[in-house]
Structures are given as C-alpha cells and as structure tokens.
Motif scaffolding. Structure first.
Motif, PDB file in Angstrom:
ATOM      1  N   LYS A 469       0.832  -1.208   0.000  1.00 51.51           N
ATOM      2  CA  LYS A 469       0.000   0.000   0.000  1.00 51.51           C
ATOM      3  C   LYS A 469       0.862   1.253   0.000  1.00 51.51           C
ATOM      4  N   GLY A 470       1.951   1.229   0.777  1.00 52.49           N
ATOM      5  CA  GLY A 470       2.853   2.375   0.819  1.00 52.49           C
ATOM      6  C   GLY A 470       3.537   2.625  -0.515  1.00 52.49           C
ATOM      7  N   SER A 471       3.912   1.537  -1.205  1.00 56.13           N
ATOM      8  CA  SER A 471       4.539   1.676  -2.532  1.00 56.13           C
ATOM      9  C   SER A 471       3.581   2.328  -3.521  1.00 56.13           C
ATOM     10  N   GLU A 472       2.306   1.957  -3.416  1.00 61.01           N
ATOM     11  CA  GLU A 472       1.311   2.531  -4.322  1.00 61.01           C
ATOM     12  C   GLU A 472       1.049   4.009  -3.987  1.00 61.01           C
ATOM     13  N   GLU A 473       0.867   4.302  -2.698  1.00 60.21           N
ATOM     14  CA  GLU A 473       0.543   5.676  -2.276  1.00 60.21           C
ATOM     15  C   GLU A 473       1.701   6.649  -2.550  1.00 60.21           C
ATOM     16  N   SER A 474       2.918   6.182  -2.373  1.00 63.41           N
ATOM     17  CA  SER A 474       4.084   7.066  -2.557  1.00 63.41           C
ATOM     18  C   SER A 474       4.450   7.262  -4.016  1.00 63.41           C
ATOM     19  N   GLY A 475       3.944   6.396  -4.893  1.00 60.63           N
ATOM     20  CA  GLY A 475       4.296   6.485  -6.312  1.00 60.63           C
ATOM     21  C   GLY A 475       5.506   5.648  -6.672  1.00 60.63           C
ATOM     22  N   LEU A 476       6.052   4.885  -5.709  1.00 60.62           N
ATOM     23  CA  LEU A 476       7.232   4.061  -5.990  1.00 60.62           C
ATOM     24  C   LEU A 476       6.920   2.965  -7.006  1.00 60.62           C
ATOM     25  N   SER A 477       5.721   2.391  -6.927  1.00 62.08           N
ATOM     26  CA  SER A 477       5.332   1.338  -7.876  1.00 62.08           C
ATOM     27  C   SER A 477       5.341   1.863  -9.307  1.00 62.08           C
ATOM     28  N   SER A 478       4.776   3.028  -9.512  1.00 59.89           N
ATOM     29  CA  SER A 478       4.741   3.623 -10.855  1.00 59.89           C
ATOM     30  C   SER A 478       6.145   3.927 -11.355  1.00 59.89           C
ATOM     31  N   TRP A 479       6.999   4.446 -10.460  1.00 59.62           N
ATOM     32  CA  TRP A 479       8.378   4.777 -10.846  1.00 59.62           C
ATOM     33  C   TRP A 479       9.138   3.518 -11.257  1.00 59.62           C
ATOM     34  N   LEU A 480       8.959   2.437 -10.470  1.00 58.08           N
ATOM     35  CA  LEU A 480       9.626   1.175 -10.813  1.00 58.08           C
ATOM     36  C   LEU A 480       9.124   0.642 -12.150  1.00 58.08           C
ATOM     37  N   LYS A 483      10.823   2.236 -15.091  1.00 53.86           N
ATOM     38  CA  LYS A 483      12.222   1.827 -15.241  1.00 53.86           C
ATOM     39  C   LYS A 483      12.365   0.413 -15.796  1.00 53.86           C
ATOM     40  N   LEU A 484      11.294  -0.374 -15.702  1.00 58.03           N
ATOM     41  CA  LEU A 484      11.376  -1.772 -16.141  1.00 58.03           C
ATOM     42  C   LEU A 484      10.786  -2.007 -17.531  1.00 58.03           C
ATOM     43  N   THR A 485      10.398  -0.945 -18.215  1.00 60.45           N
ATOM     44  CA  THR A 485       9.798  -1.104 -19.559  1.00 60.45           C
ATOM     45  C   THR A 485      10.717  -1.760 -20.597  1.00 60.45           C
ATOM     46  N   PRO A 486      12.070  -1.645 -20.517  1.00 60.41           N
ATOM     47  CA  PRO A 486      12.912  -2.346 -21.511  1.00 60.41           C
ATOM     48  C   PRO A 486      12.728  -3.855 -21.526  1.00 60.41           C
ATOM     49  N   LEU A 487      12.178  -4.433 -20.457  1.00 64.23           N
ATOM     50  CA  LEU A 487      11.943  -5.876 -20.415  1.00 64.23           C
ATOM     51  C   LEU A 487      10.910  -6.329 -21.437  1.00 64.23           C
ATOM     52  N   GLN A 488      10.204  -5.374 -22.019  1.00 61.07           N
ATOM     53  CA  GLN A 488       9.167  -5.688 -23.010  1.00 61.07           C
ATOM     54  C   GLN A 488       9.755  -6.399 -24.232  1.00 61.07           C
ATOM     55  N   GLN A 489      11.052  -6.180 -24.481  1.00 61.47           N
ATOM     56  CA  GLN A 489      11.698  -6.777 -25.641  1.00 61.47           C
ATOM     57  C   GLN A 489      12.010  -8.263 -25.447  1.00 61.47           C
ATOM     58  N   SER A 525       4.277  -4.132 -10.687  1.00 63.93           N
ATOM     59  CA  SER A 525       4.596  -2.875 -11.382  1.00 63.93           C
ATOM     60  C   SER A 525       5.262  -3.149 -12.721  1.00 63.93           C
ATOM     61  N   MET A 526       6.159  -4.126 -12.740  1.00 63.83           N
ATOM     62  CA  MET A 526       6.842  -4.476 -13.988  1.00 63.83           C
ATOM     63  C   MET A 526       5.847  -4.980 -15.039  1.00 63.83           C
ATOM     64  N   ALA A 527       4.940  -5.877 -14.599  1.00 65.26           N
ATOM     65  CA  ALA A 527       3.961  -6.430 -15.538  1.00 65.26           C
ATOM     66  C   ALA A 527       3.048  -5.346 -16.100  1.00 65.26           C
ATOM     67  N   GLU A 528       2.637  -4.438 -15.236  1.00 59.12           N
ATOM     68  CA  GLU A 528       1.760  -3.346 -15.683  1.00 59.12           C
ATOM     69  C   GLU A 528       2.488  -2.432 -16.659  1.00 59.12           C
ATOM     70  N   ALA A 529       3.780  -2.212 -16.422  1.00 61.39           N
ATOM     71  CA  ALA A 529       4.551  -1.313 -17.296  1.00 61.39           C
ATOM     72  C   ALA A 529       4.732  -1.882 -18.697  1.00 61.39           C
ATOM     73  N   ILE A 530       4.841  -3.214 -18.820  1.00 60.23           N
ATOM     74  CA  ILE A 530       5.063  -3.814 -20.147  1.00 60.23           C
ATOM     75  C   ILE A 530       3.773  -4.443 -20.686  1.00 60.23           C
ATOM     76  N   CYS A 531       2.630  -4.071 -20.064  1.00 57.91           N
ATOM     77  CA  CYS A 531       1.306  -4.530 -20.515  1.00 57.91           C
ATOM     78  C   CYS A 531       1.204  -6.061 -20.537  1.00 57.91           C
ATOM     79  N   LEU A 532       1.686  -6.670 -19.454  1.00 56.61           N
ATOM     80  CA  LEU A 532       1.642  -8.117 -19.287  1.00 56.61           C
ATOM     81  C   LEU A 532       0.715  -8.427 -18.116  1.00 56.61           C
ATOM     82  N   ASN A 533      -0.076  -9.476 -18.246  1.00 59.30           N
ATOM     83  CA  ASN A 533      -0.973  -9.857 -17.162  1.00 59.30           C
ATOM     84  C   ASN A 533      -0.155 -10.065 -15.884  1.00 59.30           C
ATOM     85  N   PRO A 534      -0.442  -9.326 -14.806  1.00 61.52           N
ATOM     86  CA  PRO A 534       0.373  -9.436 -13.589  1.00 61.52           C
ATOM     87  C   PRO A 534       0.451 -10.849 -13.029  1.00 61.52           C
TER      88      PRO A 534
END
Length: 615
Positions: A469-480, A483-489, A525-534
């Motif tokens: 919950k803290g990661s979500e409220e602080s914005g850390l999840s979105s920031w991570l 940063k992990l979008t290159p994994l989409q390749q 957060s990583m899955a959401e960033a690369i549009c992958l089912n979490p």
C-alpha cells in the motif's frame, strides 16, 4: 661470561613473538566480539548507511524505497525477529508523510489474515486430536513397505497433510514414524544376514569334517587352508555388514529428504497450505481491488494442485534414482527373496502396531473430520467460476466479495469452539462424596490455540500488505514500472523462467514469506509497465518461493530432518539443486499451459490497467 649481544637478540625475538601473539589475540577477540554483536551492528548500521537515499532525493518514492531497503536487509539477515521488522511501516510511514497511521494499521488485519487464522485453527484441531497421524498410518498400510512404494507412501502422506496443516508440524510428525520403520527394516536385514552367514559357516564346517579323514597326511596344509577360510568368512561377514550399513544410510537420507521436500511441495497445492500463497492473494487484492476475486480457493487449487502432483512425481523419481539406484524391479520389491519379504513384513507390522495404538475413532476425531470435509466443500463451491457458487446465489448476486473464503474459515473455526468433544455420560466429577456431571471440553480450546498459533505470521502478512500500500501511495510502484519497460523486448516465457530462478535462489537464504512480500509488488509494477498480465509473473514466482530445497536453514522442514544427524549439507545441496531446476521448469510449464487458459493470462485484463497506458 655472558654474551650480551646474544641475550639482547633473544630478548628481541621474545618481544616480537609476544607482540605477534598479543596482536593476533586482540584480532581474534575483536572478530569474536564483532560476530557476537553482529545483529546489533546491523540494526544500527543498516538505517544509517541507507539514510543518504531519502536525504539526497527528498521525494516520497525515495522515502518509501528507504523503508523497503531497511526492511529487506533486516528480513534477510534476521537481525530483528521477522514480525518485529514487519511493524516498521506503522512507525516510518506516518513519520515520512507517506500514509497516516490509521490507514497503515488497517493493512495489518485484512481478509487474507482472517483466512490464514481460520485455516490454522482447523489445522490445530486436526493436530490436537491426532487425526493427521491416523490418516498417515492408514495410507502407509495401503502403500506397503517396499523401498520405492515406501518412499512414495511417505511422500504422498506428507504432501497431503501439508496441504492443510503447517509443513513444520507435518514434518515433525512424519520423521519419527519414518525412523521407526527404517530402524526395523535395518534390524531385520542384519538378522537375516547373520542367519545366512551362520548357515554358510555351518555348511563349510561340515564339509571340512567330511574331508578331514581323507587328508590326514596333509594336516598342516589343511590347517593353513582352514585358517585362510576362516579369515575369508570373517572378511565376507564384515564386507556384508558394511554394505548393509551403507545401503541403510543411503535409504535413511532418501527417506529424510523425501519428507521435508514433500512438506514444501504439498503446501503449494492449496491457498492456505503455505503463507506465500496468501501473500499473493492479499497483494493482488491490495494492488488490483477490481480483480473480481480472481484468486480464491477453487481457482488456486485448479492451477496449483496439478503442478504439485507433477513436481512430487519428479521428486520421487529423482530421489529413487539418487538413493535406491536404477534397479527399479528391486526397488518395487518384484523379487522372490524370502528374507526380503520377511524383513518387509516386520516393518509393516510396526506401522500396523502404531495404527492399533490409536484405537477406534473417537467422537472428537469424527467431528473434526466432518468439519474439515465441510470446510473444503464450502471453499470449493463458494465461487467455482464455471457455475454460480452458493455465496452468490444465497447472499449477494452482484458482488462475490461479500462472502469470501475467510468467512467460511471463521464459520468452521467458531463451530470448533462450540461443539463438545464427546457426549459420554461417564464424565463425572467427585465432590464431597457426591458425583456430578462435568461438561466435556469443546473440540478446540483457546489454551491450545494460544500455544500453537504462530501469531508472528499474522504481523508478517500485515507488514507485507502495508509495504504494498505504501509503494502505491508514494508512487514508488509507478516509478519502478517506468524503469522496467525495456523488459518488453524479452519473450515473456523467458522473463518467467529468469524470475523463477531468481526467486528460487533468493528463498534459499531468506524466509519465503519475506521473499514474496518484497518481490510481488515490484513484479506487479513491472507487468503493468510492459502490458503483461500481472498474474503471469506473480503466480509462478509465488510457487518458486516454496522451492527451498538446498540448505537446512532454508525452511523449517529441512532443519527438522537435518537435526536427526543422518544428512550432511552436501547431501541436501546435491539433491536440492536438481530439484530446484526441475521445480522451476515444472512451474514454467504450468503457467504456460493450464495456468494460462485458467486465468486467461494471454490477455492484459482491464482490472490491471490502473494507469490507462495499456490498450
């Protein structure tokens, strides 16, 4: 006359030796003191060394990252008890203006925690009335005591019990039973070997007596041959004993490992079987509140139970090859050796005797068994997915979150405290010459619960939910996530395989609960960033957290079997390394086959699209 230069040189040498001894002693003492106080040093140094992060980057993301880093290091080193570390968000999140205290504290007793408590209360009742021991002995009587089947019997029983009660309690109960059976097998083998040796010796002596009159002129030569023959018989006997002892040790190692591994594997099959499964459910509900209760008892069982069966069979085959050899015909007892059958019969009698000691089923055992079956049936039928469940039909047709698996678990738990353990009229209490009826105790009493309930896990679960919950409220999840979008390749199956290997390695050194608590929000957060089912990455990584097979400290079942002294670390590491590989491959196969179709993992769900960036 005294040689002064020589005396001075000797004195100098002695002084240097003393200084060297003093310095080495001081160094050794310093190292010993450092090791003795290492926990206190970690407690002081970790927060101080991590402090530059929030000071240099005064954002909520950095502050939340600081809390996560400190908690992760404390969990890894166990400088503080795991449950105490889990309380850090209550202290640090309000001070850092990430979340207010009331919001943080709500995270510590959520629906998942209540499901955990309800499941454990049922497990404690089963353990308290020795129902698990009765089940174990009955199954072993069915499988028999032939080496391969005995191994399979212990693995099947341990895995089944671990699905419902804690893997630690299961292992602690199964190991003494295994030891008794193995001891009887070993004793029978030694007796049959000695009998065979004596028979052979008697035959040889008789042969010598028959031959003696015909060779009187060669008495000296006969005596020498006799002596050499006695030596040969003695050597054969010793060699035989060594072979039997070596074989027994190997079988003991295989049996010990099969029990601790099965306890870890069995826990993955049910949602309440092991704590990481509940961490996943809680994290998914916390991070994606509109997921439609996708992770429930029935859906989890449909995915994890086949995975558990495949992994259990592979483990059985591997341990059989490693400790029983490739002679499968002999392993399954397909021989006409009368002594082997007699030995197996004696071991079988041990199991039968233990089963007889339990006597016939008492009312309390029958009542607990009925409540257990009712609990499982209610869990499965609450919201099976393919048809409307009883919770939807009877209570709320529009929202399945009103009645959850936790509701069912608490309902059955309350019945355990209400139903008496017997209705016999024999329970009378003598007071002053008069006898009066004494009310029987309930199936479960709070005193028993207080002794056996691991309350620390409740706080550990709550700490994980607070971090998410803290990661979500602080914005850390979105920031991570950004940063992990290159994994989409990278191909998605390759991502799953690499992450499973990472988690399986990490969980060898840290608690599986701490591992899942730390990694699952990052993976989401990583899955959401690369549009992958979490769930495509969260499900396999949760299962991989239970693959703690290589080290005695990795999980309590490993430590229990290691404490019996038959295993070395290298034995566990050698067997566990291959099992880790097999486990990761099995989980990867499961998530890409039946798991993918069950949870629709090939599509990105709308409930996971929190930022709206994915189509």
């Amino acid at each position: 006359m005294v040689n002064i230069p020589q005396c001075l040189y000797s004195l100098q040498q002695q002084t240097q030796a003393f200084q060297h001894w003093a310095s080495s002693t001081t160094m050794a003492g310093f190292l010993q003191m450092t090791l003795a106080f290492k926990k206190y040093l970690i407690i002081v140094l970790v927060p101080l060394l991590s402090l530059p992060l929030p000071l240099a980057v005064p954002t909520k993301e950095a502050q939340c990252g600081y809390v996560i880093i400190v908690m992760a290091l404390f969990w890894c080193t166990e400088a503080l008890p795991l449950a105490v570390t889990a309380l850090f968000p209550v202290l640090l999140f309000p001070l850092m203006n990430i979340m207010d205290s009331t919001t943080v504290c709500r995270e510590y007793l959520k629906d998942t925690n209540m499901l955990f408590i309800g499941g454990l209360l049922m497990a404690i009742a089963i353990e308290n009335w020795h129902l698990h021991k009765r089940v174990a002995l009955r199954v072993l009587l069915i499988t028999g005591v032939r080496p391969a089947l005995l191994l399979m019997g212990f693995m099947a029983v341990t895995a089944f019990l671990s699905m419902w009660i804690s893997n630690t309690a299961t292992t602690a109960m199964m190991v003494p039973i295994a030891q008794a059976v193995l001891e009887q097998l070993h004793k029978s083998e030694i007796e049959s070997s000695n009998t065979a040796g004596q028979t052979s010796e008697n035959i040889n002596k008789a042969f010598e007596l028959q031959e003696e009159p015909t060779k009187s002129d060669l008495s000296k030569e006969a005596e020498e041959k006799g002596n050499s023959h006695v030596l040969t018989v003695e050597e054969d006997r010793k060699r035989n004993e060594n072979l039997i002892e070596e074989k027994h040790k190997k079988f003991c190692k295989g049996m010990s490992l099969c029990i601790c591994y099965s306890a870890s594997i069995g826990g993955i099959a049910t949602l309440t079987g092991t704590t990481p499964n509940l961490v996943l459910q809680g994290q998914v509900d916390e991070l994606f509140p509109n997921n439609g209760n996708i992770i429930n008892f029935a859906s989890w069982f449909s995915f994890a139970f086949p995975t558990m069966i495949v992994l259990l069979v592979l483990t059985w085959i591997w341990l059989q090859i490693l400790y029983l050899g490739f002679n499968f015909r002999k392993n399954f007892g397909c021989t006409s050796d009368a002594s082997a059958k007699a030995k197996e019969q004696r071991a079988y009698d041990i199991i039968k005797e233990e089963s007889k000691k339990l006597g016939s089923m008492k009312f309390a055992e029958i009542a607990v068994l009925i409540l257990f079956i009712l609990l499982v049936v209610l869990w499965f039928t609450r919201d099976p997915g393919f048809i409307p469940g009883w919770a939807t039909v009877l209570f709320n047709k529009n929202d399945t979150s009103y009645v959850t698996d936790a509701t069912v678990a608490i309902f059955i738990s309350i019945l355990l405290f209400i139903i008496p353990s017997n209705f016999s009229k024999k329970d009378k209490q003598q007071t002053g010459g008069k006898s009066k009826f004494k009310a029987p105790p309930a199936l479960l009493e709070w005193k028993v619960v207080h002794e056996k309930m691991p309350w620390n896990i409740v706080f550990l679960l709550g700490g994980g939910f607070a971090l998410a919950k803290g990661s979500e409220e602080s914005g850390l999840s979105s920031w991570l996530g950004t940063k992990l979008t290159p994994l989409q390749q990278i191909p998605h199956p390759a991502i799953v395989l690499l992450l499973c290997l990472l988690i399986a390695t990490f969980t060898e050194c840290t608690s599986n609960v701490a591992t899942t608590t730390l990694f699952l929000p990052i993976l989401a957060s990583m899955a959401e960033a690369i549009c992958l089912n979490p769930l495509y990455v969260m499900l396999p990584c949760t299962l991989s957290a239970s693959l703690a097979f290589m080290l005695p400290v990795a999980t309590p079942p490993n430590a229990i079997v290691f404490s019996y002294g038959q295993l070395k670390v290298i034995d566990m590491a050698k067997a566990g390394f291959i099992l880790n590989i097999l486990g990761v491959l099995t989980i990867t196969l499961a998530i890409n086959t039946w798991g993918s179709s069950l949870f629709q993992l090939q599509t990105f769900p709308s409930w996971a699209n929190r930022t709206g960036t994915c189509p």
